[in-house]
Design a protein around this motif. Structure first.
Motif, PDB file in Angstrom:
ATOM      1  N   ASP A 329       7.350  26.611  54.955  1.00  0.00           N
ATOM      2  CA  ASP A 329       7.464  28.061  55.139  1.00  0.00           C
ATOM      3  C   ASP A 329       8.810  28.531  54.582  1.00  0.00           C
ATOM      4  O   ASP A 329       9.868  28.276  55.168  1.00  0.00           O
ATOM      5  CB  ASP A 329       7.356  28.417  56.618  1.00  0.00           C
ATOM      6  N   LEU A 330       8.762  29.224  53.453  1.00  0.00           N
ATOM      7  CA  LEU A 330       9.977  29.738  52.804  1.00  0.00           C
ATOM      8  C   LEU A 330       9.932  31.260  52.763  1.00  0.00           C
ATOM      9  O   LEU A 330      10.319  31.887  51.781  1.00  0.00           O
ATOM     10  CB  LEU A 330      10.101  29.162  51.385  1.00  0.00           C
ATOM     11  N   SER A 331       9.472  31.855  53.843  1.00  0.00           N
ATOM     12  CA  SER A 331       9.273  33.304  53.881  1.00  0.00           C
ATOM     13  C   SER A 331      10.514  34.049  53.419  1.00  0.00           C
ATOM     14  O   SER A 331      11.647  33.710  53.790  1.00  0.00           O
ATOM     15  CB  SER A 331       8.890  33.743  55.300  1.00  0.00           C
ATOM     16  N   GLU A 332      10.276  35.071  52.652  1.00  0.00           N
ATOM     17  CA  GLU A 332      11.351  35.823  51.993  1.00  0.00           C
ATOM     18  C   GLU A 332      11.781  37.017  52.836  1.00  0.00           C
ATOM     19  O   GLU A 332      10.965  37.687  53.458  1.00  0.00           O
ATOM     20  CB  GLU A 332      10.827  36.308  50.635  1.00  0.00           C
ATOM     21  N   ARG A 333      13.098  37.255  52.860  1.00  0.00           N
ATOM     22  CA  ARG A 333      13.632  38.451  53.498  1.00  0.00           C
ATOM     23  C   ARG A 333      14.830  38.935  52.688  1.00  0.00           C
ATOM     24  O   ARG A 333      15.374  38.206  51.856  1.00  0.00           O
ATOM     25  CB  ARG A 333      14.040  38.185  54.946  1.00  0.00           C
ATOM     26  N   THR A 334      15.227  40.147  52.917  1.00  0.00           N
ATOM     27  CA  THR A 334      16.382  40.706  52.214  1.00  0.00           C
ATOM     28  C   THR A 334      17.565  40.797  53.162  1.00  0.00           C
ATOM     29  O   THR A 334      17.413  40.855  54.388  1.00  0.00           O
ATOM     30  CB  THR A 334      16.065  42.097  51.635  1.00  0.00           C
ATOM     31  N   LEU A 335      18.767  40.802  52.573  1.00  0.00           N
ATOM     32  CA  LEU A 335      20.013  40.937  53.320  1.00  0.00           C
ATOM     33  C   LEU A 335      20.657  42.265  52.915  1.00  0.00           C
ATOM     34  O   LEU A 335      21.470  42.327  51.994  1.00  0.00           O
ATOM     35  CB  LEU A 335      20.946  39.760  53.012  1.00  0.00           C
ATOM     36  N   PRO A 336      20.309  43.351  53.592  1.00  0.00           N
ATOM     37  CA  PRO A 336      20.759  44.678  53.152  1.00  0.00           C
ATOM     38  C   PRO A 336      22.252  44.901  53.259  1.00  0.00           C
ATOM     39  O   PRO A 336      22.786  45.832  52.644  1.00  0.00           O
ATOM     40  CB  PRO A 336      19.973  45.632  54.064  1.00  0.00           C
ATOM     41  N   GLY A 345      20.945  44.608  43.670  1.00  0.00           N
ATOM     42  CA  GLY A 345      20.206  44.319  44.880  1.00  0.00           C
ATOM     43  C   GLY A 345      18.712  44.442  44.641  1.00  0.00           C
ATOM     44  O   GLY A 345      18.278  44.946  43.600  1.00  0.00           O
ATOM     45  N   PRO A 346      17.896  43.972  45.583  1.00  0.00           N
ATOM     46  CA  PRO A 346      18.312  43.409  46.861  1.00  0.00           C
ATOM     47  C   PRO A 346      18.732  41.951  46.754  1.00  0.00           C
ATOM     48  O   PRO A 346      18.347  41.245  45.826  1.00  0.00           O
ATOM     49  CB  PRO A 346      17.036  43.526  47.699  1.00  0.00           C
ATOM     50  N   VAL A 347      19.530  41.521  47.737  1.00  0.00           N
ATOM     51  CA  VAL A 347      19.832  40.098  47.896  1.00  0.00           C
ATOM     52  C   VAL A 347      18.731  39.507  48.771  1.00  0.00           C
ATOM     53  O   VAL A 347      18.441  40.013  49.854  1.00  0.00           O
ATOM     54  CB  VAL A 347      21.211  39.900  48.548  1.00  0.00           C
ATOM     55  N   ARG A 348      18.117  38.443  48.277  1.00  0.00           N
ATOM     56  CA  ARG A 348      17.000  37.818  48.986  1.00  0.00           C
ATOM     57  C   ARG A 348      17.355  36.404  49.425  1.00  0.00           C
ATOM     58  O   ARG A 348      18.053  35.689  48.716  1.00  0.00           O
ATOM     59  CB  ARG A 348      15.762  37.760  48.090  1.00  0.00           C
ATOM     60  N   VAL A 349      16.840  35.991  50.569  1.00  0.00           N
ATOM     61  CA  VAL A 349      16.840  34.589  50.975  1.00  0.00           C
ATOM     62  C   VAL A 349      15.400  34.243  51.325  1.00  0.00           C
ATOM     63  O   VAL A 349      14.648  35.082  51.831  1.00  0.00           O
ATOM     64  CB  VAL A 349      17.791  34.299  52.145  1.00  0.00           C
ATOM     65  N   GLY A 350      15.028  32.978  51.057  1.00  0.00           N
ATOM     66  CA  GLY A 350      13.623  32.632  51.061  1.00  0.00           C
ATOM     67  C   GLY A 350      13.016  33.054  49.732  1.00  0.00           C
ATOM     68  O   GLY A 350      13.650  33.743  48.918  1.00  0.00           O
ATOM     69  N   ASN A 351      11.792  32.644  49.498  1.00  0.00           N
ATOM     70  CA  ASN A 351      11.154  32.994  48.224  1.00  0.00           C
ATOM     71  C   ASN A 351       9.668  33.234  48.462  1.00  0.00           C
ATOM     72  O   ASN A 351       8.928  32.319  48.833  1.00  0.00           O
ATOM     73  CB  ASN A 351      11.360  31.875  47.203  1.00  0.00           C
ATOM     74  N   GLY A 352       9.269  34.495  48.234  1.00  0.00           N
ATOM     75  CA  GLY A 352       7.894  34.904  48.510  1.00  0.00           C
ATOM     76  C   GLY A 352       6.857  34.242  47.643  1.00  0.00           C
ATOM     77  O   GLY A 352       5.657  34.350  47.921  1.00  0.00           O
TER      78      GLY A 352
END
Length: 611
Positions: A329-336, A345-352
């Motif tokens: 599970d490498l669900s992606e989210r952003t770091l606003p 931007g956006p800065v993302r961690v995880g990869n959709g």
């Protein structure tokens, strides 16, 4: 805003994680204890996300290099009053010939920095601003004899310093003067709050760790760096970079140690590359073989098969990527709260993309297995069943559309490259049938291989484009079609294959002669904006030209791409077609893999021409 050019960064690695250090002596990226952990220093992506800098207090110019056969960085600052050398490394845990294959085992999770005055005198300034959790936390700094601690979240950082530090809240700084012959050592170590009481390291201990680390890299290089073809220094260095991008506990090789360095300044194509892609497997295994890293090749293959083994079945496509420990599970989210490099931007961690379907992955894993055939004679029954299941899945799924090698976020298509790698899956499985104890499946695999081959030849070719194209029915060029020659689907000098190579060289390149993946204006990838040229694709062009017997042109294309390495031999993912600057996550394993494989192809082509 963070805006230091990507090329101004250098890589440090302990084969667990990585740091990026700028030309100005600032650690602007460090995630610990793993490549994919939250950053402690993140100024790479935002000025307020933390750094640790050591540099002259006044004006200077700087030069830098890696110490011979290592990833230990030496930066030399030249000031009006003297010369200062800064030596940086992530400490390795072994030295000695017998440990040459164990680089990265037993590491202390310690960053070490040494400063020495080599002429005159130099006033030095140190700035320390730890910001755990990607800059969200401003830790509490507390004094400790010989250094200080930083506490925030679930972990603690201990900075060992031989000079007094002034600190206020969550920042610390110092200024001191070094005279010729003076030398000081600093160290930073992470520990969890549950571990034993923090300790500082003595000057002698830190100096010892540096000596051990230099020796460990050199022993590893001595045992592994025996390629003697053209551009052997570039190939050897790229082999060390791949080793530096290896997570030793599992054998995973990450795509890059960074996240969200953009493919276009100000654009949205910003992805987290701190994971391991199945897509990269066959390219990586080939490069490791050329760079004389058979143990690392076997470790990487073992990681891939272990991570993927429970994730394939009649209704379950093979996952395309995994975390460095095999996580799914490498669900992606952003770091606003982070502005991104140059406000990209956006800065993302995880990869959709982790849950996309990409049917090329079956071919990449089986191609990797085929390259390791001599090491597969003793594989266990579970691994045999898994590899057989890959070939069976290629039979079932080769007629399905997918998101392709480039992980488009638009509608799935019948990508030529994806069909090609299904052909590779079946071709390599047939070659491995004896090892896999699957001789009974060969007739079915052979029939499916013939069917997918015929469909590629019929539907992948465009008379209008005069080339094999991106997907069935398309007229768009795609650099991945160069792989048709590289994997042996067609001879590189076969008329239609050669026409495809020439079309890509002529119509899918910028004015510098660097190759795009494809033209983003087609809209097929479902994303706004554009991107730079891809160094990997340019190395593919060199490799395809070499296979076609165009050796001089291949060498020219190779040197054109390799020339974009920075002053210490590191390559990014892309090059800005307007400015020539590096773009994308850095350093990029794919680019260094492409360099190694293209150098080998040119070497072999020159050998054939000399016969």
């Amino acid at each position: 805003m963070s805006g230091v050019p990507i090329a101004d960064h250098a890589l440090l690695s302990d084969c667990h994680t990585a740091a990026l250090v700028t030309r100005d002596g600032s650690v602007d990226w460090l995630c610990c204890p793993r490549f994919d952990s939250p950053s402690v220093f993140g100024r790479l992506l935002d000025d307020d996300a933390g750094h640790w800098s050591i540099a002259p207090a006044g004006p200077y110019t700087a030069t830098r290099r890696y110490l011979d056969q290592t990833l230990v960085l030496e930066t030399t600052f030249h000031t009006p009053d003297g010369t200062l050398a800064l030596t940086d490394a992530l400490a390795l845990g072994h030295n000695g010939e017998k440990h040459g294959h164990d680089l990265g085992r037993g590491v202390p999770h310690l960053m070490i920095r040494g400063v020495s005055c080599r002429g005159g005198q130099v006033r030095v300034r140190l700035s320390y601003q730890p910001r755990p959790e990607y800059g969200l936390l401003r830790p509490l700094l507390s004094p400790l004899e010989g250094g200080l601690t930083a506490r925030g979240g679930a972990e603690r950082l201990v900075l060992s310093s031989p000079v007094p530090l002034r600190y206020l809240n969550c920042d610390a700084e110092a200024e001191f003067t070094l005279r010729v012959g003076d030398e000081l050592w600093f160290a930073l170590q992470r520990s969890t709050l549950q571990q034993e009481a923090p300790r500082v390291w003595s000057q002698e201990e830190i100096a010892h760790w540096m000596a051990v680390t230099v020796d460990a890299w050199r022993v590893w290089s001595k045992l592994h760096q025996n390629y003697d073809g053209p551009w052997h220094e570039l190939v050897g260095h790229s082999g060390r970079v791949l080793q530096g991008l290896t997570f030793k506990p599992s054998g995973a090789i990450i795509a890059a140690p960074t996240t969200s360095l953009p493919e276009e300044v100000g654009g949205v194509r910003n992805w987290d590359y701190r994971y391991s892609w199945v897509r990269d497997a066959s390219f990586t295994l080939k490069a490791l073989w050329v760079a004389a890293c058979p143990d690392e090749a076997a470790d990487f293959f073992s990681y891939m098969t272990t991570a993927a083994a429970g994730a394939i079945g009649p209704d379950t496509p093979l996952q395309i990527m995994f975390g460095v420990g095999g996580e799914h599970d490498l669900s992606e989210r952003t770091l606003p709260h982070l502005r991104g490099w140059r406000d990209s931007g956006p800065v993302r961690v995880g990869n959709g993309a982790w849950n996309q379907q990409q049917i090329d992955v079956y071919g990449e894993l089986l191609s990797a297995a085929h390259r390791l055939e001599e090491k597969l004679t003793g594989i266990d029954a579970d691994t045999r069943r898994f590899l057989v299941a890959l070939a069976d899945a290629a039979v079932v799924r080769c007629d399905e559309p997918d998101h392709g090698i480039w992980e488009i976020r638009g509608q799935p298509q019948h990508f030529v490259y994806s069909k090609l790698m299904c052909w590779v899956a079946l071709d390599r499985a047939i070659a491995l049938a004896g090892v896999l104890q699957a001789e009974d499946r060969v007739p079915g695999w052979a029939a499916a291989r013939a069917e997918v081959r015929e469909r590629i030849l019929r539907e992948g070719w465009s008379e209008q484009a005069g080339a094999y194209t991106q997907f069935f029915g398309s007229t768009a060029l795609d650099a991945s079609c160069l792989m048709m020659a590289i994997v042996g689907f067609l001879p590189a000098d076969e008329p239609r294959m050669l026409a495809t190579i020439e079309a890509i060289a002529d119509r899918l390149t910028d004015e510098r002669g660097l190759v795009y993946r494809y033209r983003t204006e087609s809209g097929v990838d479902g994303l706004d904006g554009g991107e730079g040229t891809f160094l990997l694709c340019t190395f593919w062009l060199a490799e395809a030209l070499a296979l076609a017997g165009r050796v001089n042109r291949a060498a020219e294309v190779f040197e054109r791409a390799a020339a974009y390495a920075n002053d210490i031999g590191l390559l990014s993912e892309e090059i800005d077609p307007v400015t020539g600057e590096m773009l994308g996550n850095f350093p990029q394993a794919f680019s260094h893999i492409g360099l190694i494989n293209a150098a080998w192809a040119v070497s072999q082509a020159r050998h054939r021409a000399a016969l």
